[in-house]
Design a protein around this motif. Structure first.
Motif, mmCIF file in Angstrom:
data_model
loop_
_atom_site.group_PDB
_atom_site.id
_atom_site.type_symbol
_atom_site.label_atom_id
_atom_site.label_comp_id
_atom_site.label_asym_id
_atom_site.label_seq_id
_atom_site.Cartn_x
_atom_site.Cartn_y
_atom_site.Cartn_z
ATOM 1 N N PHE A 5 0.878 -1.162 0.000
ATOM 2 C CA PHE A 5 0.000 0.000 0.000
ATOM 3 C C PHE A 5 0.914 1.209 0.000
ATOM 4 C CE2 PHE A 5 -2.181 3.393 2.268
ATOM 5 C CZ PHE A 5 -3.335 3.485 1.517
ATOM 6 N N ARG A 64 -2.239 -1.971 4.286
ATOM 7 C CA ARG A 64 -2.977 -0.825 4.839
ATOM 8 C C ARG A 64 -2.832 -0.743 6.356
ATOM 9 N NH1 ARG A 64 -6.455 3.255 2.425
ATOM 10 N NH2 ARG A 64 -7.046 4.485 4.204
ATOM 11 N N ASN A 96 -2.534 1.723 -4.860
ATOM 12 C CA ASN A 96 -2.702 0.281 -4.627
ATOM 13 C C ASN A 96 -1.878 -0.455 -5.673
ATOM 14 O OD1 ASN A 96 -4.604 0.211 -2.410
ATOM 15 N ND2 ASN A 96 -6.019 1.147 -3.843
#
Length: 106
Positions: A5, A64, A96
């Motif tokens: 991420f 994340r 992403n």
């Protein structure tokens, strides 16, 4: 490539004095990041060529949750609170990963 991420943050600084103070704040913050954030894979501050009052951060996290752990750290909270006085603007782009090559963690 489902892991990873990232984000890119572009900071516009008010003037040369603000840039110097912001750079010092970044250096202090990086000490905490290096010491306490195993999920922070890459955290690099760049100065774009020909733009001395701009800083671009490239940040890559394991996932994340690692980013959220980074945001909760005391050194990050201090950075977020203190940076505003130096800024003329900020742009954040969340990323992403879909493909690529990453370094193997040791």
């Amino acid at each position: 490539m489902s892991e990873g991420f990232g984000l890119v943050v572009r900071f516009a600084l008010c003037d040369q004095e603000a840039a110097a103070a912001f750079d010092e704040l970044c250096a202090t913050t990086l000490v905490g990041i290096k010491a306490a954030e195993p999920g922070t894979l890459t955290y690099v501050v760049h100065v774009p060529e020909g733009e001395p009052l701009v800083r671009v951060f490239y940040e890559l996290y394991a996932d994340r949750a690692a980013f959220e752990a980074h945001e909760a750290q005391a050194h990050t909270q201090r950075f977020l609170a203190e940076r505003e006085q130096y800024l003329a603007g900020v742009e954040v782009t969340f990323l992403n990963a879909i493909s690529g090559k990453v370094a193997v963690q040791q």
